[in-house]
Structures are given as structure tokens and as C-alpha cells.
Design a protein around this motif. Sequence first.
Motif, mmCIF file in Angstrom:
data_model
loop_
_atom_site.group_PDB
_atom_site.id
_atom_site.type_symbol
_atom_site.label_atom_id
_atom_site.label_comp_id
_atom_site.label_asym_id
_atom_site.label_seq_id
_atom_site.Cartn_x
_atom_site.Cartn_y
_atom_site.Cartn_z
ATOM 1 N N GLY A 111 0.797 -1.221 0.000
ATOM 2 C CA GLY A 111 0.000 0.000 0.000
ATOM 3 C C GLY A 111 0.830 1.271 0.000
ATOM 4 O O GLY A 111 0.289 2.364 -0.015
ATOM 5 N N GLY A 112 2.173 1.138 0.056
ATOM 6 C CA GLY A 112 3.041 2.307 -0.005
ATOM 7 C C GLY A 112 3.509 2.837 1.337
ATOM 8 O O GLY A 112 4.265 3.805 1.391
ATOM 9 N N THR A 113 3.080 2.236 2.442
ATOM 10 C CA THR A 113 3.533 2.674 3.759
ATOM 11 C C THR A 113 4.982 2.251 3.956
ATOM 12 O O THR A 113 5.330 1.102 3.726
ATOM 13 C CB THR A 113 2.663 2.051 4.873
ATOM 14 O OG1 THR A 113 1.307 2.434 4.668
ATOM 15 C CG2 THR A 113 3.124 2.488 6.244
ATOM 16 N N LYS A 114 5.822 3.193 4.359
ATOM 17 C CA LYS A 114 7.215 2.879 4.636
ATOM 18 C C LYS A 114 7.358 2.512 6.115
ATOM 19 O O LYS A 114 6.857 3.211 6.987
ATOM 20 C CB LYS A 114 8.112 4.058 4.295
ATOM 21 C CG LYS A 114 8.139 4.352 2.803
ATOM 22 C CD LYS A 114 9.284 5.262 2.457
ATOM 23 C CE LYS A 114 9.318 5.641 1.013
ATOM 24 N NZ LYS A 114 9.190 4.603 0.059
ATOM 25 N N ILE A 115 8.054 1.398 6.374
ATOM 26 C CA ILE A 115 8.245 0.903 7.733
ATOM 27 C C ILE A 115 9.739 0.761 7.972
ATOM 28 O O ILE A 115 10.431 0.068 7.229
ATOM 29 C CB ILE A 115 7.555 -0.459 7.941
ATOM 30 C CG1 ILE A 115 6.070 -0.346 7.619
ATOM 31 C CG2 ILE A 115 7.773 -0.964 9.360
ATOM 32 C CD1 ILE A 115 5.348 -1.682 7.586
ATOM 33 N N THR A 116 10.243 1.431 9.004
ATOM 34 C CA THR A 116 11.662 1.372 9.350
ATOM 35 C C THR A 116 11.820 0.652 10.675
ATOM 36 O O THR A 116 11.119 0.969 11.648
ATOM 37 C CB THR A 116 12.265 2.787 9.441
ATOM 38 O OG1 THR A 116 12.087 3.433 8.182
ATOM 39 C CG2 THR A 116 13.737 2.750 9.798
#
Length: 133
Positions: free
Chosen positions: A22-27
Amino acid sequence: MQNIVILAGNIGQTPETRSTQGGTKITHFTLATSRPRYSEGKVVRDENGHRVQDTEWHRITAFNGLGKTIDEHCSTGMKVLVRGRIHYTKWTDQQGVDRYGCEIIAETVDFLSRVKQTENSEGKFIDDEDIPF
């Protein structure tokens, strides 16, 4: 009632960022915190008289803009202050065994030591005074 956690420690693993479909960036990164070891109500000391420290490791997760800032400007060993919340997860592994995990969802991360230098578009290195937050 609120779920609030504040941790100050050293980054133990270089931050890694991935994106969801969905395009969410997770670090993700790990954070090491230390505390003195106690025995019978007293601080334990080694043969040189130094306090013995117990280290605990925490898995930190940050999303989108905060994660991008962490990924770009943080490196192993940096001191940071993380404010966020505790998040517990449960899943079933491939063998059908229930597994449990715990992570800290970061809401803010303050740099307590200098950030790693990054190269700007002109090939010059910039430091923490030049980073736009």
C-alpha cells in the motif's frame, strides 16, 4: 489509561526500511538500553570496581516520514531517545506454533549524539545542523 514508553539508548542495528504494497514505509532498528545489575539490594561491581551493566534489546518500528529521517540520518552506535508505545503481536508459525513478539512503535525519536554525515546533491557532506526537520 495510556500506553507510553520512553527509552534512551544506543542504536544496535543499522535502520532498515521497507515498503508495504500500500506504499507505507516501515523502518526497523534495534535499541540497546542498560541498567546496573543488583544483587541483594546492592549494585554489583566487577574486579576493577566498575558497575556491572545488564543490556536489554528493544525492537523499534517507525513509519513514513519519521522512519525516513531515521533511515537517512541514524547509524549503529548513535544515542537516541525514543517516545512511543508498546505493541504486542501474536502469530502462528509454519509448524502451527503460536509465537509472540513485542516492539516499540516510535512516535518521536530525538538524536542525543551527532547524526551520520550524508552527502548532498552537490557532493558535499552535511551534518546535523543542516538537516531540515
